[in-house]
Design a protein around this motif. Structure first.
Motif, PDB file in Angstrom:
ATOM      1  N   TYR A  66      48.677  39.979  88.150  1.00 45.65           N
ATOM      2  CA  TYR A  66      48.464  38.663  88.770  1.00 45.65           C
ATOM      3  C   TYR A  66      49.736  38.135  89.435  1.00 45.65           C
ATOM      4  O   TYR A  66      49.737  37.792  90.623  1.00 45.65           O
ATOM      5  CB  TYR A  66      47.973  37.684  87.706  1.00 45.65           C
ATOM      6  CG  TYR A  66      47.764  36.280  88.209  1.00 45.65           C
ATOM      7  CD1 TYR A  66      46.749  35.982  89.109  1.00 45.65           C
ATOM      8  CD2 TYR A  66      48.591  35.243  87.783  1.00 45.65           C
ATOM      9  CE1 TYR A  66      46.548  34.699  89.573  1.00 45.65           C
ATOM     10  CE2 TYR A  66      48.397  33.947  88.253  1.00 45.65           C
ATOM     11  CZ  TYR A  66      47.377  33.680  89.138  1.00 45.65           C
ATOM     12  OH  TYR A  66      47.193  32.403  89.597  1.00 45.65           O
ATOM     13  N   SER A  67      50.833  38.066  88.690  1.00 51.50           N
ATOM     14  CA  SER A  67      52.080  37.509  89.224  1.00 51.50           C
ATOM     15  C   SER A  67      52.622  38.303  90.411  1.00 51.50           C
ATOM     16  O   SER A  67      52.972  37.713  91.441  1.00 51.50           O
ATOM     17  CB  SER A  67      53.133  37.421  88.117  1.00 51.50           C
ATOM     18  OG  SER A  67      52.712  36.550  87.087  1.00 51.50           O
ATOM     19  N   PRO A  68      52.706  39.650  90.316  1.00 54.88           N
ATOM     20  CA  PRO A  68      53.196  40.390  91.485  1.00 54.88           C
ATOM     21  C   PRO A  68      52.308  40.254  92.714  1.00 54.88           C
ATOM     22  O   PRO A  68      52.808  40.309  93.844  1.00 54.88           O
ATOM     23  CB  PRO A  68      53.248  41.845  90.996  1.00 54.88           C
ATOM     24  CG  PRO A  68      52.486  41.886  89.740  1.00 54.88           C
ATOM     25  CD  PRO A  68      52.560  40.536  89.136  1.00 54.88           C
ATOM     26  N   MET A  69      50.996  40.051  92.525  1.00 54.42           N
ATOM     27  CA  MET A  69      50.129  39.836  93.688  1.00 54.42           C
ATOM     28  C   MET A  69      50.482  38.540  94.404  1.00 54.42           C
ATOM     29  O   MET A  69      50.530  38.487  95.640  1.00 54.42           O
ATOM     30  CB  MET A  69      48.660  39.795  93.248  1.00 54.42           C
ATOM     31  CG  MET A  69      48.046  41.147  92.968  1.00 54.42           C
ATOM     32  SD  MET A  69      46.275  40.972  92.621  1.00 54.42           S
ATOM     33  CE  MET A  69      45.926  42.595  91.939  1.00 54.42           C
ATOM     34  N   VAL A  70      50.735  37.487  93.636  1.00 51.56           N
ATOM     35  CA  VAL A  70      51.089  36.199  94.226  1.00 51.56           C
ATOM     36  C   VAL A  70      52.393  36.318  95.002  1.00 51.56           C
ATOM     37  O   VAL A  70      52.500  35.875  96.150  1.00 51.56           O
ATOM     38  CB  VAL A  70      51.206  35.118  93.136  1.00 51.56           C
ATOM     39  CG1 VAL A  70      51.719  33.812  93.743  1.00 51.56           C
ATOM     40  CG2 VAL A  70      49.863  34.890  92.457  1.00 51.56           C
ATOM     41  N   ILE A  71      53.389  36.926  94.396  1.00 52.30           N
ATOM     42  CA  ILE A  71      54.702  37.040  95.037  1.00 52.30           C
ATOM     43  C   ILE A  71      54.638  37.942  96.260  1.00 52.30           C
ATOM     44  O   ILE A  71      55.229  37.650  97.306  1.00 52.30           O
ATOM     45  CB  ILE A  71      55.734  37.569  94.035  1.00 52.30           C
ATOM     46  CG1 ILE A  71      55.874  36.596  92.868  1.00 52.30           C
ATOM     47  CG2 ILE A  71      57.084  37.779  94.704  1.00 52.30           C
ATOM     48  CD1 ILE A  71      56.667  37.127  91.713  1.00 52.30           C
ATOM     49  N   LEU A  72      53.914  39.046  96.151  1.00 50.86           N
ATOM     50  CA  LEU A  72      53.792  39.962  97.285  1.00 50.86           C
ATOM     51  C   LEU A  72      53.067  39.288  98.439  1.00 50.86           C
ATOM     52  O   LEU A  72      53.422  39.487  99.609  1.00 50.86           O
ATOM     53  CB  LEU A  72      53.043  41.220  96.845  1.00 50.86           C
ATOM     54  CG  LEU A  72      53.307  42.502  97.632  1.00 50.86           C
ATOM     55  CD1 LEU A  72      54.786  42.828  97.656  1.00 50.86           C
ATOM     56  CD2 LEU A  72      52.522  43.662  97.024  1.00 50.86           C
ATOM     57  N   GLY A  73      52.060  38.469  98.136  1.00 55.01           N
ATOM     58  CA  GLY A  73      51.365  37.732  99.186  1.00 55.01           C
ATOM     59  C   GLY A  73      52.285  36.770  99.903  1.00 55.01           C
ATOM     60  O   GLY A  73      52.268  36.661 101.138  1.00 55.01           O
ATOM     61  N   GLN A  74      53.134  36.065  99.163  1.00 56.27           N
ATOM     62  CA  GLN A  74      54.098  35.153  99.767  1.00 56.27           C
ATOM     63  C   GLN A  74      55.135  35.900 100.594  1.00 56.27           C
ATOM     64  O   GLN A  74      55.646  35.383 101.588  1.00 56.27           O
ATOM     65  CB  GLN A  74      54.787  34.335  98.672  1.00 56.27           C
ATOM     66  CG  GLN A  74      53.845  33.399  97.930  1.00 56.27           C
ATOM     67  CD  GLN A  74      54.497  32.772  96.714  1.00 56.27           C
ATOM     68  OE1 GLN A  74      55.520  33.241  96.224  1.00 56.27           O
ATOM     69  NE2 GLN A  74      53.896  31.706  96.208  1.00 56.27           N
ATOM     70  N   THR A  75      55.454  37.128 100.181  1.00 55.96           N
ATOM     71  CA  THR A  75      56.423  37.941 100.918  1.00 55.96           C
ATOM     72  C   THR A  75      55.829  38.461 102.212  1.00 55.96           C
ATOM     73  O   THR A  75      56.487  38.446 103.259  1.00 55.96           O
ATOM     74  CB  THR A  75      56.891  39.121 100.053  1.00 55.96           C
ATOM     75  OG1 THR A  75      57.413  38.635  98.816  1.00 55.96           O
ATOM     76  CG2 THR A  75      57.976  39.918 100.765  1.00 55.96           C
ATOM     77  N   TYR A  76      54.587  38.923 102.165  1.00 56.07           N
ATOM     78  CA  TYR A  76      53.943  39.424 103.379  1.00 56.07           C
ATOM     79  C   TYR A  76      53.770  38.318 104.416  1.00 56.07           C
ATOM     80  O   TYR A  76      53.884  38.573 105.624  1.00 56.07           O
ATOM     81  CB  TYR A  76      52.574  40.015 103.039  1.00 56.07           C
ATOM     82  CG  TYR A  76      52.628  41.369 102.369  1.00 56.07           C
ATOM     83  CD1 TYR A  76      53.623  42.293 102.684  1.00 56.07           C
ATOM     84  CD2 TYR A  76      51.668  41.737 101.429  1.00 56.07           C
ATOM     85  CE1 TYR A  76      53.671  43.534 102.072  1.00 56.07           C
ATOM     86  CE2 TYR A  76      51.703  42.980 100.815  1.00 56.07           C
ATOM     87  CZ  TYR A  76      52.710  43.874 101.140  1.00 56.07           C
ATOM     88  OH  TYR A  76      52.749  45.103 100.537  1.00 56.07           O
ATOM     89  N   LEU A  77      53.468  37.093 103.954  1.00 62.39           N
ATOM     90  CA  LEU A  77      53.301  35.963 104.876  1.00 62.39           C
ATOM     91  C   LEU A  77      54.487  35.023 104.698  1.00 62.39           C
ATOM     92  O   LEU A  77      54.349  33.896 104.249  1.00 62.39           O
ATOM     93  CB  LEU A  77      51.987  35.235 104.618  1.00 62.39           C
ATOM     94  CG  LEU A  77      50.702  36.025 104.841  1.00 62.39           C
ATOM     95  CD1 LEU A  77      49.484  35.118 104.717  1.00 62.39           C
ATOM     96  CD2 LEU A  77      50.703  36.729 106.206  1.00 62.39           C
ATOM     97  N   GLY A  78      55.660  35.496 105.072  1.00 61.87           N
ATOM     98  CA  GLY A  78      56.882  34.730 104.881  1.00 61.87           C
ATOM     99  C   GLY A  78      56.890  33.405 105.626  1.00 61.87           C
ATOM    100  O   GLY A  78      57.461  32.419 105.158  1.00 61.87           O
ATOM    101  N   ARG A  79      56.254  33.368 106.784  1.00 63.04           N
ATOM    102  CA  ARG A  79      56.227  32.138 107.578  1.00 63.04           C
ATOM    103  C   ARG A  79      55.110  31.198 107.148  1.00 63.04           C
ATOM    104  O   ARG A  79      55.067  30.045 107.572  1.00 63.04           O
ATOM    105  CB  ARG A  79      56.082  32.478 109.068  1.00 63.04           C
ATOM    106  CG  ARG A  79      57.284  33.189 109.665  1.00 63.04           C
ATOM    107  CD  ARG A  79      57.105  33.413 111.146  1.00 63.04           C
ATOM    108  NE  ARG A  79      57.038  32.152 111.859  1.00 63.04           N
ATOM    109  CZ  ARG A  79      58.103  31.485 112.308  1.00 63.04           C
ATOM    110  NH1 ARG A  79      59.322  31.962 112.092  1.00 63.04           N
ATOM    111  NH2 ARG A  79      57.968  30.363 112.962  1.00 63.04           N
ATOM    112  N   ASN A  80      54.186  31.673 106.366  1.00 60.33           N
ATOM    113  CA  ASN A  80      53.062  30.854 105.882  1.00 60.33           C
ATOM    114  C   ASN A  80      52.889  31.056 104.384  1.00 60.33           C
ATOM    115  O   ASN A  80      51.806  31.392 103.906  1.00 60.33           O
ATOM    116  CB  ASN A  80      51.775  31.215 106.625  1.00 60.33           C
ATOM    117  CG  ASN A  80      51.857  30.964 108.117  1.00 60.33           C
ATOM    118  OD1 ASN A  80      52.139  31.871 108.897  1.00 60.33           O
ATOM    119  ND2 ASN A  80      51.617  29.723 108.522  1.00 60.33           N
ATOM    120  N   ALA A  81      53.973  30.846 103.657  1.00 61.82           N
ATOM    121  CA  ALA A  81      53.950  31.070 102.210  1.00 61.82           C
ATOM    122  C   ALA A  81      52.974  30.130 101.508  1.00 61.82           C
ATOM    123  O   ALA A  81      52.380  30.490 100.490  1.00 61.82           O
ATOM    124  CB  ALA A  81      55.349  30.907 101.630  1.00 61.82           C
TER     125      ALA A  81
END
Length: 264
Positions: free
Chosen positions: A188-203
């Motif tokens: 769960y936690s790595p999915m959230v962080i990875l999602g924020q990383t992939y969309l750096g401009r729209n975290a």
């Protein structure tokens, strides 16, 4: 240590899923169904406290973010294809989370011959272990990598849920709650962080999808699974759990490493 921070943050929510059924059952049994209004009162108090303490922090953060965007200093980019692949992982994990929350008590009663209280206890065991797995999954992702934890979780999800939905042994089913919890909660936690990383401009958008849809998207399938259970039986309908794990694993092994992409 973003993974550890997100894991710590998420423990509260998953711990609530574990403790909630027990507390609700005690209140309803001893004080009546109307006593459950106490949960609403607690939530209102918590929301008011959070709002009063954090609104200045939110205001300061918005100002700082606007300055970065206006000056072009964010240096972040959006990787929508990778986020799309991650969304498949989010959907698969959400199905495991929501369908377990909905149907495990019924599986215990219908397929395993357990009592209603044993079914509720099984759910509390799953989410209790899940709260621990959420924390350690986030912590380990800082050391081993976000993708590694996500991939491992789905590789565990497939055999764990296959065995859980095809056993008639109550003790084995209870033991299988451990790997099932690991598979659903550790990623769960790595999915959230990875999602924020992939969309750096729209975290913010990424957070809304990963945090919000990760617990609600699977709810779309719950009525479908319930309908299938009425026709073919609950055991047959719940085979979707390990099938979702296969789809999540396939998507997980196609995820890009954002650190490597930036280095290139």
């Amino acid at each position: 240590k973003k993974g550890k921070a997100m894991g710590t943050f998420s423990v509260g929510g998953n711990g609530g899923f574990a403790i909630g059924p027990i507390l609700a059952g005690i209140c309803a049994y001893h004080l009546g169904i109307h006593s459950l209004v106490i949960f609403g009162i607690v939530n209102l108090f918590a929301a008011a406290l959070l709002y009063s303490r954090s609104r200045k922090v939110f205001a300061d953060t918005r100002v700082a973010d606007r300055k970065k965007v206006s000056s072009g200093e964010t240096g972040e980019t959006n990787d929508w294809p990778s986020f799309g692949k991650l969304s498949v992982c989010i959907l698969a994990r959400s199905m495991g989370f929501t369908l377990s929350n909905t149907f495990i008590p019924l599986l215990w009663i219908g397929a395993l011959g357990a009592t209603a209280s044993q079914g509720t206890t099984a759910l509390s065991i799953l989410f209790g272990i899940g709260a621990v797995c959420t924390y350690f999954g986030g912590m380990l992702s800082d050391r081993l990598g976000y993708r590694t934890i996500i991939r491992t979780a789905f590789c565990i999800m497939v055999p764990a849920y296959f065995l859980l939905t095809n056993t008639t042994n109550l003790f084995l089913a209870t033991a299988l709650l451990v790997p099932c919890a690991i598979s659903v909660f550790s990623g769960y936690s790595p999915m959230v962080i990875l999602g924020q990383t992939y969309l750096g401009r729209n975290a913010g958008f990424a957070s809304g999808v990963t945090l919000g849809l990760s617990t609600t998207l699977g709810g779309i399938f719950a009525p479908i699974v319930g309908w299938a259970a009425d026709i073919w039986g609950l055991t047959a309908a719940l085979q979707i759990l390990w099938i979702a794990g296969i789809l999540g694993a396939i998507a997980a092994f196609t995820l890009k490493n954002p650190a490597m992409e930036k280095a290139k």
